[in-house]
Design a protein around this motif. Sequence first.
Motif, short mmCIF file in Angstrom:
data_model
loop_
_atom_site.label_atom_id
_atom_site.label_comp_id
_atom_site.label_asym_id
_atom_site.label_seq_id
_atom_site.Cartn_x
_atom_site.Cartn_y
_atom_site.Cartn_z
N GLY A 55 -2.22 14.68 -5.48
CA GLY A 55 -3.60 14.29 -5.22
C GLY A 55 -3.78 14.08 -3.73
O GLY A 55 -3.69 12.95 -3.24
N GLY B 208 0.82 -1.21 0.00
CA GLY B 208 0.00 0.00 0.00
C GLY B 208 0.85 1.24 0.00
O GLY B 208 2.09 1.19 0.08
N GLY B 209 0.16 2.38 -0.07
CA GLY B 209 0.85 3.66 -0.15
C GLY B 209 1.73 3.93 1.06
O GLY B 209 2.79 4.56 0.94
N THR B 210 1.32 3.46 2.22
CA THR B 210 2.11 3.71 3.43
C THR B 210 3.48 3.06 3.30
O THR B 210 4.52 3.70 3.53
CB THR B 210 1.36 3.15 4.66
OG1 THR B 210 0.07 3.76 4.71
CG2 THR B 210 2.12 3.41 5.94
N ASN C 68 5.52 4.81 0.63
CA ASN C 68 6.12 6.07 1.08
C ASN C 68 7.32 5.80 1.99
O ASN C 68 8.35 6.46 1.90
CB ASN C 68 5.08 6.91 1.82
CG ASN C 68 4.05 7.52 0.86
OD1 ASN C 68 4.34 7.72 -0.32
ND2 ASN C 68 2.87 7.83 1.36
N ASP D 220 -1.34 3.86 -6.15
CA ASP D 220 -1.97 2.59 -5.77
C ASP D 220 -2.97 2.15 -6.84
O ASP D 220 -4.06 2.73 -6.94
CB ASP D 220 -2.76 2.75 -4.46
CG ASP D 220 -1.89 2.90 -3.24
OD1 ASP D 220 -0.65 2.95 -3.37
OD2 ASP D 220 -2.46 2.98 -2.12
N HIS E 35 -0.64 13.16 3.39
CA HIS E 35 -1.37 12.03 3.97
C HIS E 35 -0.77 11.64 5.33
O HIS E 35 0.44 11.75 5.53
CB HIS E 35 -1.31 10.84 3.00
CG HIS E 35 -2.17 9.70 3.43
ND1 HIS E 35 -1.69 8.61 4.10
CD2 HIS E 35 -3.51 9.50 3.30
CE1 HIS E 35 -2.68 7.78 4.36
NE2 HIS E 35 -3.79 8.29 3.88
N ALA F 191 -0.58 8.17 -4.29
CA ALA F 191 -1.29 6.91 -4.02
C ALA F 191 -2.68 6.94 -4.65
O ALA F 191 -3.10 6.00 -5.32
CB ALA F 191 -1.36 6.66 -2.52
N HIS G 65 -4.91 -0.17 -6.53
CA HIS G 65 -6.15 -0.57 -5.86
C HIS G 65 -7.04 0.63 -5.53
O HIS G 65 -8.16 0.46 -5.08
CB HIS G 65 -5.88 -1.41 -4.60
CG HIS G 65 -5.18 -0.71 -3.47
ND1 HIS G 65 -4.15 -1.28 -2.76
CD2 HIS G 65 -5.36 0.49 -2.90
CE1 HIS G 65 -3.73 -0.46 -1.82
NE2 HIS G 65 -4.46 0.64 -1.89
N LYS G 66 -6.54 1.83 -5.75
CA LYS G 66 -7.38 3.00 -5.54
C LYS G 66 -8.08 3.39 -6.85
O LYS G 66 -9.26 3.15 -7.01
CB LYS G 66 -6.55 4.16 -4.99
CG LYS G 66 -6.09 3.93 -3.54
CD LYS G 66 -5.45 5.17 -2.96
CE LYS G 66 -5.34 5.10 -1.44
NZ LYS G 66 -4.40 4.08 -0.94
N THR H 82 -5.48 13.45 -0.31
CA THR H 82 -6.64 12.58 -0.11
C THR H 82 -7.89 13.37 0.25
O THR H 82 -8.98 13.10 -0.25
CB THR H 82 -6.33 11.57 1.02
OG1 THR H 82 -4.98 11.17 0.89
CG2 THR H 82 -7.23 10.37 0.94
N SER I 151 0.08 9.00 6.42
CA SER I 151 1.16 8.00 6.34
C SER I 151 2.54 8.66 6.34
O SER I 151 3.51 8.05 6.77
CB SER I 151 1.00 7.13 5.09
OG SER I 151 1.01 7.92 3.92
N ASP J 5 3.70 11.72 -3.46
CA ASP J 5 2.72 10.77 -2.97
C ASP J 5 1.49 10.88 -3.86
O ASP J 5 0.65 11.76 -3.69
CB ASP J 5 2.37 11.07 -1.51
CG ASP J 5 1.36 10.07 -0.97
OD1 ASP J 5 0.92 9.20 -1.73
OD2 ASP J 5 1.01 10.18 0.23
C1 LIG Z 1 -2.39 10.22 -0.81
C2 LIG Z 1 -2.32 8.93 -0.03
N1 LIG Z 1 -1.11 8.50 0.39
C3 LIG Z 1 -0.97 7.36 1.08
C4 LIG Z 1 -2.07 6.60 1.40
C5 LIG Z 1 -1.87 5.35 2.17
O1 LIG Z 1 -2.10 4.28 1.29
P1 LIG Z 1 -2.42 2.83 1.84
O2 LIG Z 1 -3.76 2.93 2.51
O3 LIG Z 1 -2.50 2.00 0.58
O4 LIG Z 1 -1.34 2.43 2.76
C6 LIG Z 1 -3.35 7.02 1.00
C7 LIG Z 1 -4.54 6.24 1.37
O5 LIG Z 1 -5.67 6.63 1.17
C8 LIG Z 1 -3.47 8.20 0.26
O6 LIG Z 1 -4.66 8.64 -0.17
#
Ligand SMILES: Cc1ncc(COP(=O)(O)O)c(C=O)c1O
Length: 446
Positions: free
Chosen positions: A220, A139-141, A144, A276, A174, A249, A278-279, A222, A176, A247
Motif C-alpha cells: 500500500g 509509528g511506521g517510521t 520500519n 498502523d 515511503h 503502515a 492509527h491510519k 502512500t 521513512s 511496509d
Molecule cells: C506506507 C507508509 N510507511 C510509513 C509511514 C510512516 O508512518 P508514521 O507516520 O506513522 O511514522 C507512512 C505514513 O504515512 C506510510 O504511509
Amino acid sequence: MKAFPFPASNVTRILEWTRRRILGGPDPKHGAQSHAALEPVLGGSITPQGIGGAAAFALFTDTIVPSTRPFGHPTSLSFVASAPTDASLSFDAALGAAGIFAGNWDGGAGAIHAENQTLEWLAGLAGWGDSAGGVYVAGGTLGNLSALHAARDWKARRMARPDRWAILCSTEAHSSIRAVARVMDVDVIEVPPDETGRMSGADASAACAPHVFAIVGNAGATNSGAVDDIAGLAELAHARDLWLHLDGAYGLAALSDPNTRPVFDGIERAHSFTVDPHKWLFAPYDSCALVYRNAADAANAHGQSAEYLDAVDKTHWNPSDYALHLTRRARGLPFWYSLATHGTRAYGDAIAKTIAIARDLADGIDKMAGLELVLGPQLSVVLFRPTGMSDAQMDQWAEAQRRSGALLCLPTTWRGQKVFRLCIVNPQTSVAGVLETLGTLTTEAG
Ligand SMILES: Cc1ncc(COP(=O)(O)O)c(C=O)c1O
C-alpha cells in the motif's frame, strides 16, 4: 496535602469535555495557526506559580485544539488521515488514567497480553504461525527502522559483513525507508515501478546486488495505494536468502477484508510487516503494529541489558525486546479494546466500505466533465486532476475547501504532474458530499 493539588472539579471538567468531544467529533474548520497567532495566547502559560487547571484547560479547548488539523473528520481525505472509533477514543482516556508501564512483562503483563491478542490476529491474517509476534511502536517510521535493524542483524549472522549494506525497495517506497537507511548508514537501491506504482519481483531481481540484506515491499504505497508484487519479492528473498519486510503502515489494514486479502498474496513468506492502526484500523494516535514471522530473530537484535535491568523477568514476553525502545505506553490497547468490542468482522466490513467509497468516488470523477481520473482506485487511494485548472488554481481551490471545512483534498505529484489525491480511511465519508465539492472544481476552472 498532595504535592500537586488538583480539585475534583477540574477532573470533572476534563472528563466532560472528553465525553463531548468523543460523541461530537472534531470541527472540520479547525486548522493550523501561525506562530504569531499562537504566541500571544500560549506564550505566557508557563509561570513560576502556575496558571491553574481551569485556565490551562481553557487554553487547550479554546486555542490548542482549534489550531490542529481535524484528521478524524470524514471530510479529511489527504495524507493518510485517521478515523478512530468512539470505543477506541474513550478507552484511550481510561488507559491514560491507568498509567501502565508496558515496556516489560513485570510492568504491564495484562496490557501486553491483550496487545498480543491483536498482534496474533494480524499475524494470523498474514498466514503466520505460533512463532510470530511483535510489538506496538509509535509509528511506521520507527516500525520500519526496528524491522530493518532486525533484518540486518539476522543477515549479518549468515554472511561475512560487506563494506556497505543495502536495502532494495521501489522508488515509490515511503520516505521513512530512506530516512531509516540514513540512520542505519546503509545504501538504498531503488527500483522503478510500473505505471501503476507497483514494483515487480522480476525488476527487483534484476536490480538486486550482493550487499543487499533486505527487500522492502510496499503493501500500500502512500501516494498511489499500489501494492508491490509480494509473491515475486518473496520468491526473490527466498532465492537470495534476504529478509522481506512489508511496509503496510497504511495498506495492510486491508488484510482484514477477505475480498482484498489476495492482493497481499505472498505475505505468508515475508519476515516482518508494519501496519498502523492509527491510519486505517480505526484507532487513535499513535500506534504501529510491528510483527515478525519469527519473533526470536528480533529479540536477538533488540534486547537491551544493563545492571539495573537484571531484576526484569526475562522468561516472559518483554516488548522492549522487539523494537528500538524501552519504556512504552500500551499504545496497542485502544485498538485491542475497539477490536474486542466490535469484533473482527466489523473491521473487515468497515475496510470494505472505505474501499467501496474510493471506488464510487473514482467512478463519479470519471463521469464528471472537466475531471480526469489519473490512477486508481488502488486500495482506497484515487488520483485525479481538473483538466482546466492551472497548478496555482489547484492550490487555491484546495486551500479554500480546507478553510471552509468542506474537504481536505490536497495535491500531490504523480509522474511529474500535479494531481489531487484522495485517501479514504473513514467509513463515514459521504460520496455524494465529496462529489458535490469536487463539482466546484469544474465550475471554477478556466
Ligand atoms: C506506507 C507508509 N510507511 C510509513 C509511514 C510512516 O508512518 P508514521 O507516520 O506513522 O511514522 C507512512 C505514513 O504515512 C506510510 O504511509
